[in-house]
Scaffold this active site. Structure first.
Site, PDB file in Angstrom:
ATOM      1  CG  ASP A 147      -2.683   1.617  -2.039  1.00 35.53           C
ATOM      2  OD1 ASP A 147      -3.233   1.845  -0.949  1.00 35.53           O
ATOM      3  OD2 ASP A 147      -2.418   0.464  -2.440  1.00 35.53           O
ATOM      4  CG  ASN A 179      -4.816   1.349   3.579  1.00 32.74           C
ATOM      5  OD1 ASN A 179      -5.919   1.607   3.086  1.00 32.74           O
ATOM      6  ND2 ASN A 179      -3.691   1.531   2.924  1.00 32.74           N
ATOM      7  CD1 TRP A 220       3.669 -17.659   2.641  1.00 34.25           C
ATOM      8  CD2 TRP A 220       2.457 -16.638   1.061  1.00 34.25           C
ATOM      9  NE1 TRP A 220       2.972 -18.612   1.946  1.00 34.25           N
ATOM     10  CE2 TRP A 220       2.219 -18.015   0.970  1.00 34.25           C
ATOM     11  CE3 TRP A 220       1.778 -15.783   0.173  1.00 34.25           C
ATOM     12  CZ2 TRP A 220       1.358 -18.580   0.025  1.00 34.25           C
ATOM     13  CZ3 TRP A 220       0.918 -16.342  -0.772  1.00 34.25           C
ATOM     14  CH2 TRP A 220       0.715 -17.714  -0.835  1.00 34.25           C
ATOM     15  CG  ASP A 275      -0.439   0.091   2.520  1.00 43.67           C
ATOM     16  OD1 ASP A 275       0.721  -0.327   2.713  1.00 43.67           O
ATOM     17  OD2 ASP A 275      -1.138   0.585   3.423  1.00 43.67           O
ATOM     18  CB  THR A 276       3.309   2.810   2.342  1.00 45.41           C
ATOM     19  OG1 THR A 276       4.080   1.609   2.511  1.00 45.41           O
ATOM     20  CG2 THR A 276       2.374   2.992   3.531  1.00 45.41           C
ATOM     21  CG  LEU A 277       6.575   0.166  -3.047  1.00 51.24           C
ATOM     22  CD1 LEU A 277       6.121  -0.233  -4.406  1.00 51.24           C
ATOM     23  CD2 LEU A 277       7.539   1.364  -3.118  1.00 51.24           C
TER      24      LEU A 277
HETATM   25  P1  ADP Z   1      -9.758   1.701  -1.075  1.00 55.00           P
HETATM   26  O1  ADP Z   1      -9.111   1.248  -2.361  1.00 55.00           O
HETATM   27  O2  ADP Z   1      -8.813   2.340  -0.120  1.00 55.00           O
HETATM   28  O3  ADP Z   1     -10.652   0.647  -0.461  1.00 55.00           O
HETATM   29  P2  ADP Z   1     -12.022   3.024  -2.331  1.00 55.00           P
HETATM   30  O4  ADP Z   1     -12.629   1.714  -2.674  1.00 55.00           O
HETATM   31  O5  ADP Z   1     -12.880   4.025  -1.648  1.00 55.00           O
HETATM   32  O6  ADP Z   1     -10.709   2.912  -1.436  1.00 55.00           O
HETATM   33  O7  ADP Z   1     -11.471   3.601  -3.696  1.00 55.00           O
HETATM   34  C1  ADP Z   1     -10.497   4.621  -3.716  1.00 55.00           C
HETATM   35  C2  ADP Z   1     -10.770   5.580  -4.829  1.00 55.00           C
HETATM   36  O8  ADP Z   1     -10.786   4.876  -6.070  1.00 55.00           O
HETATM   37  C3  ADP Z   1     -12.118   6.263  -4.743  1.00 55.00           C
HETATM   38  O9  ADP Z   1     -12.042   7.406  -3.915  1.00 55.00           O
HETATM   39  C4  ADP Z   1     -12.371   6.619  -6.201  1.00 55.00           C
HETATM   40  O10 ADP Z   1     -11.687   7.791  -6.547  1.00 55.00           O
HETATM   41  C5  ADP Z   1     -11.720   5.467  -6.954  1.00 55.00           C
HETATM   42  N1  ADP Z   1     -12.689   4.442  -7.340  1.00 55.00           N
HETATM   43  C6  ADP Z   1     -12.984   3.304  -6.687  1.00 55.00           C
HETATM   44  N2  ADP Z   1     -13.925   2.589  -7.359  1.00 55.00           N
HETATM   45  C7  ADP Z   1     -14.224   3.300  -8.468  1.00 55.00           C
HETATM   46  C8  ADP Z   1     -15.116   3.123  -9.581  1.00 55.00           C
HETATM   47  N3  ADP Z   1     -15.917   2.054  -9.679  1.00 55.00           N
HETATM   48  N4  ADP Z   1     -15.155   4.083 -10.531  1.00 55.00           N
HETATM   49  C9  ADP Z   1     -14.354   5.187 -10.454  1.00 55.00           C
HETATM   50  N5  ADP Z   1     -13.506   5.410  -9.441  1.00 55.00           N
HETATM   51  C10 ADP Z   1     -13.428   4.498  -8.460  1.00 55.00           C
END
Ligand code: ADP
Length: 299
Positions: A250, A157, A93, A19-21
Site C-alpha cells: 500500500d 490485492n 470482521w 489497503d486503499t486508506l
Molecule cells: P504486497 O505488500 O502488496 O504483498 P510486496 O510483498 O511485493 O507487496 O511488497 C511491496 C513492496 O514492499 C515491494 O515492492 C518492496 O518495495 C517492499 N518490500 C517488501 N519486502 C521487502 C523487504 N524484505 N525489503 C525491502 N523492501 C521490501
C-alpha cells in the site's frame, strides 16, 4: 477499518487502516508538497470510532467530503495477532462493514464529485467488498472519468476469502484490468487469482491492455512495463531487519502515485515506491508515525 494489534486476549493496541486508506495516507504525505490533493471515498457510521477516523484523515490532509456516514453503521474491524516469533495472523470482521453499502443512495458522494477528480485509485479489495450493483456503479464512474481524460489506477490485492461466494472473480478482475490506465500487481496475488505459476502470471501481467503495468515482487526488483518500451527492473532497497510487512504494498502504491502524479517517469516512481515501502517494513503496523517519514525527493 478499526485495527486491533497485539496478543490474543492480551493487551491490544487500537489503530485504523485498510489497503486503499493506507495508500491515501502515504500519497497525501508524499504528494502534498507537489500539490497532489487526495480525497478518500468510503462509508462509516456516526459512532466515536468513525468520527475519530475522519478527524485523523483530515489531519493527514485528506479531503473527506466523499466519506458517507450512516447512522447505525459501524466501520469494519480486523485484528493482528502477533506471536512470540513475530509471526502475524489476521482476522477480519467485514460483514458488517459500512463501506460495502457505499452506493446505496443516488448519487453517492463519489458520483456527486466525480467531475472534480483527475484520477481514481482502487483495489481488488474495494471490488470484493462491494455488492455487484456497487461494482457496476464503480465501473460507470470509471467510464465517465476516463471519457474525459481522467486516469484510473488499479491495484490487484486479491484476497480469496473475500470472494468465497463469488464464482465470477476473474470476470471482475478482467474488467478492472481492461478499464485501468495503470495496473499495480502483486505477482503472487495474480498467480493465485488466475491459477497460474509465477512465470505464467508474469506473462499474463505483461499481456494486460493497460498502458502501464507495475509488478511488485517483495524484496525482488520491481518490474515496470510501459506500452511500447522494454520492461525495466527497479531494485528494492536493502533492509537490515524487516519488522512488519503490513502496508508494504500500500505504501509502495502511495509512493509510486505521488511521483507519477507529479510527472515523474514510471522508473523513478517505482524507486519512490520501493523507498517508502522499505521504511514501512521497518516499523510495526501499516501506517507509520509521521515523524518516521523520510525526507523525500524523487530521483
Ligand atoms: P504486497 O505488500 O502488496 O504483498 P510486496 O510483498 O511485493 O507487496 O511488497 C511491496 C513492496 O514492499 C515491494 O515492492 C518492496 O518495495 C517492499 N518490500 C517488501 N519486502 C521487502 C523487504 N524484505 N525489503 C525491502 N523492501 C521490501
Amino acid at each position: 477499518m478499526i485495527e486491533l494489534r497485539g496478543q490474543m486476549f492480551g493487551t491490544m493496541q487500537q489503530n485504523f487502516g485498510g489497503d486503499t486508506l493506507n495508500t491515501a495516507v502515504y500519497l497525501a504525505r508524499l504528494g502534498a508538497d507537489g500539490g497532489v490533493k487526495v480525497s478518500y471515498a468510503t462509508q462509516l457510521g456516526r459512532d466515536a470510532y468513525s468520527e475519530a477516523m475522519i478527524e485523523a484523515w483530515r489531519k493527514e490532509g485528506i479531503d473527506t467530503r466523499m466519506v458517507r456516514t450512516e447512522e447505525g453503521k459501524m466501520p469494519g474491524l480486523y485484528t493482528i495477532q502477533v506471536d512470540d516469533q513475530g509471526e502475524r495472523t489476521f482476522y477480519y470482521w467485514r460483514d458488517m462493514s459500512a463501506a460495502k453499502d457505499y452506493f446505496v443512495d443516488n448519487p453517492s458522494p463519489l458520483e456527486a464529485h466525480i467531475d472534480e477528480l483527475d484520477a481514481l485509485y482502487y483495489s481488488g479489495i474495494s471490488l470484493a467488498v462491494l455488492p455487484e450493483s456497487g461494482r457496476e456503479r464503480l465501473f460507470a464512474i470509471i467510464e465517465k472519468l476516463r471519457a474525459r481524460g481522467g486516469k484510473v489506477f488499479f491495484d490487484n490485492n486479491f484476497r480469496r476469502r473475500l470472494w468465497a461466494n463469488d464464482p465470477d472473480v476473474t470476470h471482475w478482475f478482467d474488467r478492472a484490468f481492461a478499464n485501468a490506465d495503470m495496473a499495480m500487481i502483486t505477482l503472487e496475488d495474480n498467480a493465485a487469482l488466475y491459477g497460474l505459476d509465477e512465470e505464467s502470471a508474469l506473462s499474463h501481467a505483461f499481456s494486460l491492455s493497460c498502458d502501464e503495468v507495475v509488478i511488485k515482487r517483495g524484496v525482488d526488483p520491481t518490474m515496470v512495463r510501459v506500452r511500447g518500451f522494454d520492461p525495466v527492473m527497479v531494485p528494492t532497497f536493502k533492509v537490515d531487519k524487516v519488522v512488519d510487512t503490513t502496508g508494504a504494498g500500500d505504501s509502495f502504491a502511495g509512493g509510486y502515485l505521488a511521483a507519477r502524479l507529479q510527472g515523474q517517469t514510471p522508473e523513478v516512481a517505482a524507486r519512490s515506491g520501493n523507498k517508502i515501502a522499505s521504511i514501512v517494513v521497518q516499523h510495526p503496523g501499516a501506517i507509520i508515525p509521521r515523524e518516521n517519514m523520510p525526507v523525500f525527493f524523487f530521483g
